[in-house]
Design an enzyme around this catalytic site. Structure first.
Site, PDB file in Angstrom:
ATOM      1  CD  GLU A  98      10.690  -2.848  39.114  1.00 50.88           C
ATOM      2  OE1 GLU A  98      11.366  -3.004  38.091  1.00 50.88           O
ATOM      3  OE2 GLU A  98      10.966  -3.395  40.201  1.00 50.88           O
ATOM      4  CE  LYS A 150      15.998  -1.874  36.814  1.00 51.91           C
ATOM      5  NZ  LYS A 150      15.322  -3.164  37.063  1.00 51.91           N
ATOM      6  CB  CYS A 154      14.259  -2.769  41.125  1.00 48.82           C
ATOM      7  SG  CYS A 154      14.434  -4.475  41.718  1.00 48.82           S
TER       8      CYS A 154
END
Length: 496
Positions: free
Chosen positions: A261, A318, A369
């Protein structure tokens, strides 16, 4: 003595959490909480639950203090712990009420699952860190993830622990009085053992060789907010070292390369000559995370597939944004506890679509994440036909804390839940290659520059958990809510 025992039990639950492989501590730790609340008033149950949650979460979330403590003191850490411990308090209160019902162990476990579901949703999108399921990256309960995902694993731990408590309370009575508790202890264990042979690891769509680039990051804590260029340079340099190794024959040629990321920084046109050159040199697609501003003015955290000779191709945005970092509620107040208020002048924009890329022979499911803590992201990717899962992440904020190992445990659970190998690409570690049975094939150390390369199985068969989706979790929530409502039924004679 009960207060002391509950506090020790909460800490014992933390002691059994990753990176320590002491999964078996979770049921007896939970048993102490269950023992303390059985037959008590809801108010007492709330107090015991709050204490248990605080004793568990205070050390578990110590990485928040590592991250923010030097600039903001202990208040962000303590604030998050207190808010999350309140949900343990609610669980304790509900457990106390349902403990008087026949089959108490089942209802106590179910209301705890319901409390986890609640704290995974509110406030500000929830905070699923510290679910009981995430303590079980090893051991007998993990295979149950392939049937009912994280909610079923949490239920199994809580059921076993509640059963231990009931046996301890009734052991001096007739066997008929404690046989139900013993069954509650054994059924999850037997269930895990029964499911274990069904965990598949063999390739179904062939195999692929995946390389992971961990270029390392400066251990600056909040200083990383303004070290984007160094972070990017480290990873481009590490990726070119990978290319050197491939050209020299030291590393087998991969089918795709995964970078972490926050490596790219793109405008609406997705122009990046350095990634173009890297993809052309490697001759295979890259999967790389970065921040981007789009034509609509929205700021997004995304993963982009970067193809040789073509550049940016498929993208994933995301889905679950980190509160007080990627999205800032109550900005004037948040400035007191978060440095991201000034770093990001506007909230990032979330998406609700699964990320699935066709990358060479791989249909790659991706999350970013924090996404891995939530049940829906990789479920959606697996349902869309992903044959391999990837978790690009940037954990360099948290120093040498346990945060990266806790996140790796979540990735291991997702591997079993969906029967897929999982590739974790972290800026400063821990990067890993996880097999479909949750075992770790390769793993890096923290704050090292290290590349991984491995042949992974590509699997297309859907697990029961993938097919059932959120149904097991909602079923357990309904079970707990129903039992709790039943405790408020009018008594005979019309008295409530």
């Amino acid at each position: 003595m009960r207060l002391l025992a509950v506090a020790v039990a909460g800490f014992a639950l933390y002691a059994g959490s990753p990176p320590r492989e002491l999964w078996w501590l979770a049921p007896p730790a939970f048993a102490v909480l269950a023992f303390a609340v059985v037959g008590r008033r809801a108010r007492a149950g709330f107090g015991f639950g709050l204490l248990f949650g605080a004793a568990f979460l205070l050390p578990l979330l110590g990485w928040l203090q590592d991250f923010l403590g030097a600039d903001f003191g202990p208040w962000p850490w303590l604030g998050v712990v207190l808010v999350e411990a309140l949900f343990f308090g609610l669980a304790g209160a509900a457990m106390a009420r349902v403990s008087r019902l026949p089959g108490a162990a089942v209802w106590m476990a179910a209301v705890f699952v319901a409390a986890e579901a609640l704290r995974s949703s509110v406030p500000f999108g929830g905070f699923p860190w510290g679910r009981l399921a995430f303590t079980q990256a090893e051991g007998l309960f993990l295979p149950l993830a392939s049937i009912g995902g994280a909610p079923l694993v949490t239920f199994a731990v809580a059921l076993s622990g509640s059963g231990i408590a009931l046996v301890a309370l009734r052991i001096r009575q007739s066997p008929r009085r404690w046989a139900g508790g013993l069954a509650a202890v054994l059924v999850p264990v037997v269930g895990g053992l029964a499911v274990l042979p069904s965990i598949g690891t063999a390739p179904q769509e062939g195999t692929a060789r995946v390389a992971v680039v961990q270029g390392n990051a400066p251990n600056l804590g909040l200083g990383l907010l303004y070290a984007d260029d160094e972070l990017r340079a480290n990873h481009l340099r590490a990726a070119h070292r990978l290319a050197d190794d491939i050209e020299a024959g030291r590393v087998a040629e991969p089918d795709l390369v995964v970078l972490p990321e926050q490596i790219g920084d793109w405008g609406p046109q997705r122009v990046d000559p350095e990634l173009d050159a890297l993809a052309s040199r490697l001759g295979v697609p890259l999967v790389v995370g970065g921040l981007s501003e789009d034509a609509d003015g929205g700021f997004r955290n995304r993963v982009v597939e970067w193809e040789p000779g073509r550049g940016a191709a498929e993208e994933y945005v995301k889905q679950h944004l980190v509160p007080f970092a990627e999205t800032i509620p109550m900005r004037p107040v948040a400035r007191l506890v978060s440095p991201f208020v000034d770093r990001f002048r506007e909230d990032m924009v979330a998406a609700d679509e699964p990320g699935v890329f066709d990358v060479g022979p791989v249909r790659l499911g991706v999350g970013i994440c924090y996404d891995v803590a939530y049940d829906d992201v990789y479920r959606g990717a697996a349902r869309e036909g992903a044959t391999l899962l990837a978790v690009p992440t940037n954990n360099a904020w948290y120093g040498h804390s346990e945060m990266s190992y806790q996140q790796l445990a979540m990735s291991r659970l997702r591997a079993v839940e969906h029967g897929r190998a999982v590739v974790v690409a972290a800026t400063s570690g821990v990067s890993a290659i996880v097999r479909p049975d949750g075992t770790v094939a390769q793993q890096t150390e923290l704050f090292t520059a290290e590349n991984l390369s491995a042949e992974v199985p590509l699997r297309s068969e859907r697990t029961v958990a993938t097919m059932l989706g959120s149904a097991p979790g909602w079923g357990l929530v309904a079970l707990g809510a129903g039992a709790l409502l039943f405790t408020w039924r009018p008594r005979r004679g019309g008295k409530g």
